[in-house]
Scaffold this motif. Structure first.
Motif, PDB file in Angstrom:
ATOM      1  N   ILE A 140       0.861  -1.182   0.000  1.00 52.08           N
ATOM      2  CA  ILE A 140       0.000   0.000   0.000  1.00 52.08           C
ATOM      3  C   ILE A 140       0.897   1.231   0.000  1.00 52.08           C
ATOM      4  CG2 ILE A 140      -1.693   1.341   1.322  1.00 52.08           C
ATOM      5  CD1 ILE A 140      -2.722  -1.329   2.460  1.00 52.08           C
ATOM      6  N   ILE A 141       0.654   2.132  -0.949  1.00 54.63           N
ATOM      7  CA  ILE A 141       1.409   3.387  -1.028  1.00 54.63           C
ATOM      8  C   ILE A 141       0.458   4.538  -0.739  1.00 54.63           C
ATOM      9  CG2 ILE A 141       2.777   4.921  -2.482  1.00 54.63           C
ATOM     10  CD1 ILE A 141       3.712   2.495  -4.050  1.00 54.63           C
ATOM     11  N   ILE A 142       0.747   5.276   0.315  1.00 54.12           N
ATOM     12  CA  ILE A 142      -0.042   6.445   0.706  1.00 54.12           C
ATOM     13  C   ILE A 142       0.752   7.675   0.296  1.00 54.12           C
ATOM     14  CG2 ILE A 142      -1.047   7.703   2.646  1.00 54.12           C
ATOM     15  CD1 ILE A 142      -1.144   4.994   4.148  1.00 54.12           C
ATOM     16  N   ASP A 143       0.245   8.411  -0.675  1.00 52.97           N
ATOM     17  CA  ASP A 143       0.979   9.543  -1.251  1.00 52.97           C
ATOM     18  C   ASP A 143       0.162  10.813  -1.072  1.00 52.97           C
ATOM     19  OD1 ASP A 143       2.359  11.372  -2.762  1.00 52.97           O
ATOM     20  OD2 ASP A 143       2.412  10.173  -4.586  1.00 52.97           O
ATOM     21  N   ASP A 144       0.564  11.644  -0.095  1.00 51.40           N
ATOM     22  CA  ASP A 144      -0.133  12.918   0.162  1.00 51.40           C
ATOM     23  C   ASP A 144      -1.639  12.698   0.291  1.00 51.40           C
ATOM     24  OD1 ASP A 144       1.870  14.752   0.492  1.00 51.40           O
ATOM     25  OD2 ASP A 144       1.969  15.330  -1.598  1.00 51.40           O
ATOM     26  N   LEU A 145      -2.063  12.143   1.408  1.00 49.09           N
ATOM     27  CA  LEU A 145      -3.473  11.830   1.619  1.00 49.09           C
ATOM     28  C   LEU A 145      -4.292  13.060   1.992  1.00 49.09           C
ATOM     29  CD1 LEU A 145      -4.652   9.067   1.156  1.00 49.09           C
ATOM     30  CD2 LEU A 145      -4.716   8.698   3.620  1.00 49.09           C
ATOM     31  N   ARG A 168     -11.112  12.578   8.630  1.00 49.22           N
ATOM     32  CA  ARG A 168     -11.551  11.749   7.501  1.00 49.22           C
ATOM     33  C   ARG A 168     -10.374  10.993   6.903  1.00 49.22           C
ATOM     34  NH1 ARG A 168     -12.751  13.422   1.782  1.00 49.22           N
ATOM     35  NH2 ARG A 168     -14.179  11.873   0.917  1.00 49.22           N
ATOM     36  N   ALA A 169      -9.246  11.677   6.738  1.00 51.69           N
ATOM     37  CA  ALA A 169      -8.063  11.021   6.175  1.00 51.69           C
ATOM     38  C   ALA A 169      -7.542   9.934   7.116  1.00 51.69           C
ATOM     39  CB  ALA A 169      -6.971  12.057   5.910  1.00 51.69           C
ATOM     40  N   GLN A 170      -7.559  10.196   8.403  1.00 56.22           N
ATOM     41  CA  GLN A 170      -7.088   9.207   9.374  1.00 56.22           C
ATOM     42  C   GLN A 170      -8.003   7.988   9.410  1.00 56.22           C
ATOM     43  OE1 GLN A 170      -6.637  11.248  13.124  1.00 56.22           O
ATOM     44  NE2 GLN A 170      -5.150  12.699  12.304  1.00 56.22           N
ATOM     45  N   ARG A 171      -9.297   8.224   9.351  1.00 54.24           N
ATOM     46  CA  ARG A 171     -10.240   7.098   9.324  1.00 54.24           C
ATOM     47  C   ARG A 171     -10.039   6.254   8.072  1.00 54.24           C
ATOM     48  NH1 ARG A 171     -14.054  10.914  11.065  1.00 54.24           N
ATOM     49  NH2 ARG A 171     -14.904  11.030   8.946  1.00 54.24           N
ATOM     50  N   LEU A 189       1.752  18.713   7.280  1.00 52.52           N
ATOM     51  CA  LEU A 189       0.765  19.780   7.125  1.00 52.52           C
ATOM     52  C   LEU A 189       0.221  20.281   8.456  1.00 52.52           C
ATOM     53  CD1 LEU A 189      -1.247  18.355   4.093  1.00 52.52           C
ATOM     54  CD2 LEU A 189       0.431  20.208   4.069  1.00 52.52           C
ATOM     55  N   GLY A 190       0.439  19.541   9.522  1.00 54.79           N
ATOM     56  CA  GLY A 190      -0.064  19.956  10.823  1.00 54.79           C
ATOM     57  C   GLY A 190       0.321  18.954  11.879  1.00 54.79           C
ATOM     58  N   GLU A 191       0.163  19.356  13.126  1.00 53.17           N
ATOM     59  CA  GLU A 191       0.572  18.490  14.229  1.00 53.17           C
ATOM     60  C   GLU A 191      -0.246  17.205  14.282  1.00 53.17           C
ATOM     61  OE1 GLU A 191       1.211  18.643  19.048  1.00 53.17           O
ATOM     62  OE2 GLU A 191      -0.306  19.893  18.086  1.00 53.17           O
ATOM     63  N   ASP A 192      -1.486  17.267  13.769  1.00 50.95           N
ATOM     64  CA  ASP A 192      -2.390  16.122  13.845  1.00 50.95           C
ATOM     65  C   ASP A 192      -2.686  15.587  12.443  1.00 50.95           C
ATOM     66  OD1 ASP A 192      -3.930  14.261  15.178  1.00 50.95           O
ATOM     67  OD2 ASP A 192      -5.747  15.485  15.106  1.00 50.95           O
ATOM     68  N   ASP A 193      -1.692  15.614  11.557  1.00 44.78           N
ATOM     69  CA  ASP A 193      -1.920  15.164  10.180  1.00 44.78           C
ATOM     70  C   ASP A 193      -1.738  13.648  10.066  1.00 44.78           C
ATOM     71  OD1 ASP A 193       0.798  14.878  10.380  1.00 44.78           O
ATOM     72  OD2 ASP A 193       1.311  16.414   8.910  1.00 44.78           O
ATOM     73  N   VAL A 194      -1.814  13.134   8.844  1.00 44.31           N
ATOM     74  CA  VAL A 194      -1.699  11.692   8.627  1.00 44.31           C
ATOM     75  C   VAL A 194      -0.329  11.183   9.056  1.00 44.31           C
ATOM     76  CG1 VAL A 194      -1.659   9.890   6.862  1.00 44.31           C
ATOM     77  CG2 VAL A 194      -3.425  11.655   6.802  1.00 44.31           C
ATOM     78  N   SER A 195       0.707  11.973   8.825  1.00 45.87           N
ATOM     79  CA  SER A 195       2.053  11.561   9.230  1.00 45.87           C
ATOM     80  C   SER A 195       2.122  11.348  10.732  1.00 45.87           C
ATOM     81  CB  SER A 195       3.078  12.618   8.797  1.00 45.87           C
ATOM     82  OG  SER A 195       4.363  12.299   9.281  1.00 45.87           O
ATOM     83  N   ALA A 196       1.574  12.289  11.502  1.00 46.25           N
ATOM     84  CA  ALA A 196       1.559  12.139  12.961  1.00 46.25           C
ATOM     85  C   ALA A 196       0.730  10.933  13.373  1.00 46.25           C
ATOM     86  CB  ALA A 196       1.016  13.409  13.602  1.00 46.25           C
ATOM     87  N   PRO A 250       5.513  20.794  11.903  1.00 46.39           N
ATOM     88  CA  PRO A 250       4.274  21.575  11.874  1.00 46.39           C
ATOM     89  C   PRO A 250       4.188  22.673  12.918  1.00 46.39           C
ATOM     90  CG  PRO A 250       3.873  19.436  12.839  1.00 46.39           C
ATOM     91  CD  PRO A 250       5.286  19.418  12.341  1.00 46.39           C
ATOM     92  N   THR A 251       5.270  22.898  13.661  1.00 50.75           N
ATOM     93  CA  THR A 251       5.306  24.023  14.597  1.00 50.75           C
ATOM     94  C   THR A 251       6.523  24.870  14.263  1.00 50.75           C
ATOM     95  OG1 THR A 251       6.537  22.701  16.201  1.00 50.75           O
ATOM     96  CG2 THR A 251       4.146  22.782  16.437  1.00 50.75           C
ATOM     97  N   PRO A 252       6.389  26.190  14.190  1.00 53.07           N
ATOM     98  CA  PRO A 252       7.505  27.048  13.807  1.00 53.07           C
ATOM     99  C   PRO A 252       8.561  27.104  14.900  1.00 53.07           C
ATOM    100  CG  PRO A 252       5.634  28.384  14.466  1.00 53.07           C
ATOM    101  CD  PRO A 252       5.165  26.960  14.443  1.00 53.07           C
TER     102      PRO A 252
END
Length: 485
Positions: free
Chosen positions: A165-170, A184-187, A212-219, A288-290
């Motif tokens: 499975i390849i997840i590319d910029d979800l 939605r992306a995490q689900r 993209l953010g602290e709570d994104d798919v990567s996190a 995701p934090t400056p």
């Protein structure tokens, strides 16, 4: 070194034979085919991504996450070239590729189809090229039952199993600020994609994206655990040795630019101005934090290089912020360990775990013994109330003799002051050097992220432990609290 070939071959045959074995060579052929007349920028980071992908092929890695800035060949490398290479190596291999939208997913699928229907691909992987029976924007199939299926967030994957499975910029950057889009992306990852692996033990998952953010798919994937993470910020924030193909390594130093030919420091600074610091830190720095948070200026915090031996430290103080429960969604219990060296308190260690009360008490007692702590500060709230009582019994030798610690004073931390005020009032001690962080530590990056995103972070337990110490453990004179019993 690349494996030697047994027979002398004409240059084109040699190249095709090499591409069959070496993904980095195969990637260059893909790039040339998709971008005729354009020279591939052979940055070391491409070799680093190829090495990480080769480890998936070899089976030494089954979960891989790559975070890299935009326009650094991430989609061509993974979703296009790597899926074409893996199907070439096994005509019955099954792949699912997912992106944030069907338009992007279809576009990448068309690039993939250009590769596998090319004349040179038929020379590299003739059996796969001859076996294609279905060729559409979303699905390519072989006679042997292999396929590459392209989908997007919300797309149906019922009936499709995958070896890879390849997840590319979800998620796209414009949606990252909406909690419902992140959820939605995490689900989709949890409920749709991760359940599609044919063999949960041997199936592989690759996620490649920009932060993209602290709570994104990567996190979200990081919190699942088990993912090897190749993190490639545009400007290096730490010294590290990165593995490349063919046994090589790259030494990256703080401040090094990822691709100085295409995006030198001057270009990156202009991008920072155009995007703003928060978007730049997320998408280009994979943070995701400056670097300058609302309450903390990380670069101003004073550091030390190496902690002295315990015998050379005047005092050891522990500061504990205790959680109410060990549930997966609960806060963490955090303990910070501080040692007084001269006029400065050094942050020596950080413990962060979800523990039920018996395990928490055992851990605090263990750390007290390990460090020969003079003082333990515990926030008087939640499970900290019971912990204070047990530590008081230890101090007064009223508990089991194995836990007696008459030398270790326990103090109750006052949590009535607002969290932000507590941290803000203590930061001058970190800036002035009365308290110092280590220059390197395995837990330092997690601490930095939490402090930078405070007070908007999901967790603030590390911040609470540190601000509690700064309030109780350091006075303007830097005298240790144990001297004021």
């Amino acid at each position: 070194m690349r494996p030697p070939l047994s027979l002398p071959l004409p240059p084109s045959d040699f190249l095709h034979a090499l591409a069959r074995r070496d993904f980095e060579v195969f990637l260059e052929l893909c790039f040339r085919h998709l971008n005729p007349g354009t020279e591939l920028s052979r940055g070391w980071y491409i070799s680093a991504m190829c090495q990480a992908l080769m480890e998936i092929t070899e089976g030494s890695s089954r979960r891989l996450q790559i975070t890299v800035p935009p326009r650094h060949l991430k989609s061509i490398t993974t979703t296009v070239a790597f899926s074409a290479w893996m199907m070439g190596r096994g005509t019955d291999y099954k792949i699912i590729c997912a992106s944030y939208g069907q338009e992007l997913s279809s576009s990448l699928s068309r690039e993939f189809r250009k590769v596998i229907t090319s004349a040179w691909y038929a020379q590299v992987f003739p059996e796969t090229a001859r076996s294609i029976t279905r060729d559409t924007d979303t699905e390519v199939r072989t006679r042997q039952g292999g396929y590459r299926y392209a989908t997007a967030v919300g797309g149906a994957v019922t009936g499709f199993g995958a070896d890879l499975i390849i997840i590319d910029d979800l998620m796209k950057a414009a949606d990252a600020s909406f909690p419902e889009a992140r959820a939605r992306a995490q689900r989709y990852v949890d409920e749709s994609l991760m359940s599609r692996l044919n063999d949960k033990a041997s199936g592989a998952v690759i996620a490649i994206q920009q932060r993209l953010g602290e709570d994104d798919v990567s996190a979200h994937l990081t919190n699942k655990g088990g993912f090897n993470h190749l993190d490639l910020p545009a400007i290096a924030v730490r010294d590290e040795i990165i593995r490349l193909t063919h046994g090589r390594t790259h030494a990256r130093r703080i401040g090094d630019v990822l691709n100085p030919e295409r995006e030198p420091r001057s270009v990156l600074e202009q991008i920072r101005l155009d995007l703003g610091p928060r978007a730049f830190e997320a998408q280009y720095q994979q943070n995701p934090t400056p670097p300058d948070g609302d309450y903390v200026k990380w670069d101003r915090i004073q550091r030390y290089d190496k902690a002295p031996e315990r015998s050379r430290l005047t005092r050891i103080v522990h500061s504990w912020d205790c959680a109410a429960s060990p549930a997966p969604t609960a806060d963490y219990s955090v303990g910070t360990v501080w040692g007084l060296c001269g006029a400065s308190w050094l942050l020596l260690d950080l413990i962060r775990a979800r523990l039920d009360y018996p395990d928490l008490l055992a851990r605090v007692r263990s750390e007290r013994t390990r460090w020969r702590a003079d003082v333990i500060i515990v926030e008087k709230a939640s499970s900290g109330i019971g912990l204070l009582q047990d530590l008081t019994r230890d101090m007064r030798c009223m508990s089991d003799p194995a836990h007696h610690a008459p030398w270790c004073l326990r103090l109750a931390g006052d949590s009535r002051q607002p969290k932000a005020e507590r941290l803000y009032s203590g930061m001058d001690r970190l800036y002035s050097g009365l308290a110092r962080f280590p220059r390197e530590a395995p837990w330092l990056e997690d601490l930095r992220r939490e402090m930078m995103s405070f007070p908007n972070a999901r967790n603030d337990d590390q911040v609470d432990s540190i601000s509690q110490f700064l309030a109780y453990g350091v006075r303007n004179t830097s005298r240790p609290i144990a001297e004021r019993r």
